[in-house]
Design a protein around this motif. Structure first.
Motif, PDB file in Angstrom:
ATOM      1  N   GLN A  14       7.313  65.088  -1.775  1.00 25.77           N
ATOM      2  CA  GLN A  14       6.894  64.838  -0.402  1.00 25.77           C
ATOM      3  C   GLN A  14       6.573  66.144   0.318  1.00 25.77           C
ATOM      4  N   ALA A  15       7.470  67.110   0.190  1.00 32.38           N
ATOM      5  CA  ALA A  15       7.277  68.389   0.874  1.00 32.38           C
ATOM      6  C   ALA A  15       6.009  69.081   0.388  1.00 32.38           C
ATOM      7  N   ALA A  16       5.756  69.034  -0.916  1.00 30.90           N
ATOM      8  CA  ALA A  16       4.563  69.676  -1.464  1.00 30.90           C
ATOM      9  C   ALA A  16       3.296  69.001  -0.947  1.00 30.90           C
ATOM     10  N   ALA A  17       3.319  67.675  -0.841  1.00 28.78           N
ATOM     11  CA  ALA A  17       2.144  66.943  -0.354  1.00 28.78           C
ATOM     12  C   ALA A  17       1.837  67.304   1.086  1.00 28.78           C
ATOM     13  N   TRP A  18       2.857  67.331   1.928  1.00 31.39           N
ATOM     14  CA  TRP A  18       2.627  67.621   3.342  1.00 31.39           C
ATOM     15  C   TRP A  18       2.288  69.089   3.567  1.00 31.39           C
ATOM     16  N   ARG A  19       2.914  69.967   2.793  1.00 30.47           N
ATOM     17  CA  ARG A  19       2.657  71.391   2.956  1.00 30.47           C
ATOM     18  C   ARG A  19       1.245  71.744   2.486  1.00 30.47           C
ATOM     19  N   GLY A  22      -4.499  69.942   4.608  1.00 36.96           N
ATOM     20  CA  GLY A  22      -5.254  70.833   5.486  1.00 36.96           C
ATOM     21  C   GLY A  22      -5.306  70.390   6.931  1.00 36.96           C
ATOM     22  N   ARG A  23      -5.071  69.093   7.188  1.00 39.43           N
ATOM     23  CA  ARG A  23      -5.143  68.548   8.542  1.00 39.43           C
ATOM     24  C   ARG A  23      -3.852  67.823   8.846  1.00 39.43           C
ATOM     25  N   MET A  24      -3.272  68.121  10.001  1.00 36.14           N
ATOM     26  CA  MET A  24      -2.022  67.476  10.400  1.00 36.14           C
ATOM     27  C   MET A  24      -1.932  67.491  11.914  1.00 36.14           C
ATOM     28  N   LEU A  25      -1.073  66.632  12.450  1.00 37.81           N
ATOM     29  CA  LEU A  25      -0.858  66.603  13.891  1.00 37.81           C
ATOM     30  C   LEU A  25       0.107  67.698  14.328  1.00 37.81           C
ATOM     31  N   SER A  26       0.994  68.105  13.418  1.00 35.04           N
ATOM     32  CA  SER A  26       1.955  69.161  13.735  1.00 35.04           C
ATOM     33  C   SER A  26       2.529  69.708  12.445  1.00 35.04           C
ATOM     34  N   ARG A  27       2.864  70.977  12.448  1.00 38.50           N
ATOM     35  CA  ARG A  27       3.573  71.553  11.321  1.00 38.50           C
ATOM     36  C   ARG A  27       5.038  71.152  11.394  1.00 38.50           C
ATOM     37  N   SER A  28       5.599  70.760  10.274  1.00 39.65           N
ATOM     38  CA  SER A  28       7.017  70.451  10.224  1.00 39.65           C
ATOM     39  C   SER A  28       7.830  71.731  10.233  1.00 39.65           C
ATOM     40  N   LEU A  29       9.020  71.680  10.829  1.00 39.23           N
ATOM     41  CA  LEU A  29       9.920  72.820  10.799  1.00 39.23           C
ATOM     42  C   LEU A  29      10.305  73.183   9.374  1.00 39.23           C
ATOM     43  N   ARG A  30      10.185  72.217   8.456  1.00 40.34           N
ATOM     44  CA  ARG A  30      10.549  72.454   7.062  1.00 40.34           C
ATOM     45  C   ARG A  30       9.438  73.164   6.283  1.00 40.34           C
ATOM     46  N   ASP A  31       8.224  73.197   6.831  1.00 40.46           N
ATOM     47  CA  ASP A  31       7.077  73.688   6.080  1.00 40.46           C
ATOM     48  C   ASP A  31       6.967  75.207   6.037  1.00 40.46           C
ATOM     49  N   ALA A  32       7.488  75.891   7.038  1.00 37.86           N
ATOM     50  CA  ALA A  32       7.215  77.318   7.201  1.00 37.86           C
ATOM     51  C   ALA A  32       7.835  78.159   6.093  1.00 37.86           C
ATOM     52  N   THR A  33       7.090  79.176   5.671  1.00 43.63           N
ATOM     53  CA  THR A  33       7.603  80.150   4.714  1.00 43.63           C
ATOM     54  C   THR A  33       8.303  81.277   5.469  1.00 43.63           C
ATOM     55  N   VAL A  34       9.021  82.129   4.748  1.00 42.71           N
ATOM     56  CA  VAL A  34       9.695  83.266   5.373  1.00 42.71           C
ATOM     57  C   VAL A  34       8.674  84.176   6.048  1.00 42.71           C
ATOM     58  N   ALA A  35       7.561  84.416   5.371  1.00 37.60           N
ATOM     59  CA  ALA A  35       6.533  85.285   5.940  1.00 37.60           C
ATOM     60  C   ALA A  35       5.964  84.698   7.228  1.00 37.60           C
ATOM     61  N   SER A 323       2.376  57.534   3.131  1.00 37.84           N
ATOM     62  CA  SER A 323       2.151  58.780   3.865  1.00 37.84           C
ATOM     63  C   SER A 323       1.920  59.941   2.910  1.00 37.84           C
ATOM     64  N   VAL A 324       2.710  59.990   1.825  1.00 37.77           N
ATOM     65  CA  VAL A 324       2.562  61.058   0.834  1.00 37.77           C
ATOM     66  C   VAL A 324       1.204  60.959   0.143  1.00 37.77           C
ATOM     67  N   ARG A 325       0.813  59.771  -0.236  1.00 31.25           N
ATOM     68  CA  ARG A 325      -0.458  59.597  -0.940  1.00 31.25           C
ATOM     69  C   ARG A 325      -1.641  59.956  -0.057  1.00 31.25           C
ATOM     70  N   VAL A 326      -1.565  59.629   1.220  1.00 34.00           N
ATOM     71  CA  VAL A 326      -2.640  60.013   2.141  1.00 34.00           C
ATOM     72  C   VAL A 326      -2.775  61.529   2.178  1.00 34.00           C
ATOM     73  N   ALA A 327      -1.651  62.223   2.247  1.00 38.18           N
ATOM     74  CA  ALA A 327      -1.685  63.685   2.271  1.00 38.18           C
ATOM     75  C   ALA A 327      -2.256  64.240   0.972  1.00 38.18           C
ATOM     76  N   GLN A 328      -1.825  63.692  -0.157  1.00 37.10           N
ATOM     77  CA  GLN A 328      -2.278  64.183  -1.452  1.00 37.10           C
ATOM     78  C   GLN A 328      -3.764  63.913  -1.682  1.00 37.10           C
ATOM     79  N   PHE A 335       1.466  60.590   9.222  1.00 31.80           N
ATOM     80  CA  PHE A 335       2.890  60.302   9.312  1.00 31.80           C
ATOM     81  C   PHE A 335       3.610  61.051   8.193  1.00 31.80           C
ATOM     82  N   ARG A 336       4.930  61.176   8.340  1.00 34.91           N
ATOM     83  CA  ARG A 336       5.746  61.788   7.298  1.00 34.91           C
ATOM     84  C   ARG A 336       6.799  60.768   6.853  1.00 34.91           C
TER      85      ARG A 336
END
Length: 376
Positions: A14-19, A22-35, A323-328, A335-336
């Protein structure tokens, strides 16, 4: 494969699909990398050549001054977590009022997400003016059967759908508490974006309460941390309890810099997020109907902030998989994760609109809903 391993693999997928979308309504707090999390720190409005903070001075003290100025309070204290901040605030008010009873909603954060800490750690007791999934009314607060020392209002009430009272209802709620000789504390984790709904600036909203808690990561994109704001003598007392709770941290400049960056960058944009969330929400209902989904609910409608709920009559795992399949397969995240709703047979998800969602049109929302429905 064990059930735990299956859950872990599912979450990774799920995380890989959402991350990867290319298009989303908002970035999830879980998506961000350290950089990605480190990058805004260098852009914070602060002199980086000044010495690092020690036990709350320097950049942390500057953040406290900034928050007090925005909220129109005499002082503000930085806390490493909102959970600690609120427990300390309510404990201090109980000591000052001589009453350990806190009137708050059973869906509020201290009741749902803090492990019973109000009673186990602070020795406080909760009273509920209502158990319904909405803000309480002034009449309900006035009619509480036992005396209470503090009225705590979560603004907005997240688990009920990020719902807010009207300005007049909020004034009446505060007035009802005053009539009961109680103090008022605002759980304002997401108070920053409530100005649109109330039609009032932050200082006027915060001015209704005796103390206010605000978060630095839930709407401002910070790393972590919170602030308690209110009268100077009260805030000084909370600093004493912050130390006792283990919250006097040696260095916190990353959190403080991220919060200052959020106040500079995200705070002015929140009204535009709220307006766009209302446009997205308005497009969802007709899109669900057009896609052949038999029933849907957007709550509240229109949204009170830039976050709202969507309810659908399907199993949550089925909805999450769609939701995952739509992202993929389309590169869009509408939605998430979905969860069981309080009503049997229904599921609910939370939708948030921030900068990535500002360019979404009603047509794009409808296309994303059609793609989602096709994968149910």
């Amino acid at each position: 494969m064990s059930e735990d391993n299956e859950d872990t693999e599912r979450e990774k997928r799920q995380a890989a699909a959402w991350r990867g979308a290319g298009r989303m309504l908002s970035r999830s707090l879980r998506d961000a990398t350290v950089a990605e999390l480190l990058a805004p720190l260098a852009e914070a409005p602060y002199d980086m050549d000044r010495p690092a903070d020690l036990y709350g001075d320097g950049v942390v003290a500057e953040l406290e001054r900034r928050v007090a100025g925005l909220l129109g309070t005499e002082d503000a204290a930085f806390f490493p977590s909102g959970t600690m901040a609120q427990q300390v605030a309510l404990r201090c008010w109980a000591g000052r009022t001589g009453n350990p009873v806190v009137a708050l909603h059973p869906m509020s954060h201290p009741e749902r997400w803090e492990g019973g800490a109000l009673s186990a750690v602070a020795g406080l007791r909760a009273a509920h003016a209502t158990t319904e999934a909405r803000q309480p009314t002034a009449e309900e607060v006035a009619g509480l059967a036992e005396p209470f020392g503090t009225l705590m209002l979560e603004l907005p009430l997240r688990d009920a759908g990020f719902v807010l009272p009207t300005w007049e209802e909020l004034e009446a709620l505060v007035g009802a508490a005053r009539e009961r000789e109680a103090v008022v504390h605002f759980d304002g984790a997401r108070l920053w974006e409530s100005t649109v709904h109330f039609g009032r600036p932050l200082a006027e909203i915060a001015g209704l309460a005796d103390s206010v808690y605000v978060s630095f990561y839930k709407s401002l994109g910070g790393l972590s941390g919170a602030a308690l704001a209110g009268p100077r003598a009260f805030v000084e007392e909370t600093r004493v309890w912050r130390h006792r709770y283990g919250g006097r941290i040696f260095r916190q400049f990353p959190q403080a810099l991220a919060a200052l960056a959020g106040l500079e960058r995200e705070l002015p944009r929140l009204p535009s997020y709220v307006e766009q969330a209302r446009r997205v929400a308005a497009a969802l209902g007709p899109a669900f109907a057009e896609a052949g989904i038999p029933w849907s609910r957007v709550h509240p409608e229109p949204p009170h902030t830039h976050q709202f709920q969507v309810w659908l009559p399907y199993d949550p795992d089925r909805l999450t998989e769609a939701s995952v399949r739509v992202a993929q397969e389309t590169g869009r995240v509408l939605f998430r994760r979905w969860f069981p709703a309080p009503v049997p047979g229904l599921s609910v998800t939370e939708v948030e609109v921030t900068e990535p969602g500002l360019t979404w049109t009603g047509t794009e929302v409808a296309e994303a809903v059609a793609a989602f429905a096709a994968r149910l």
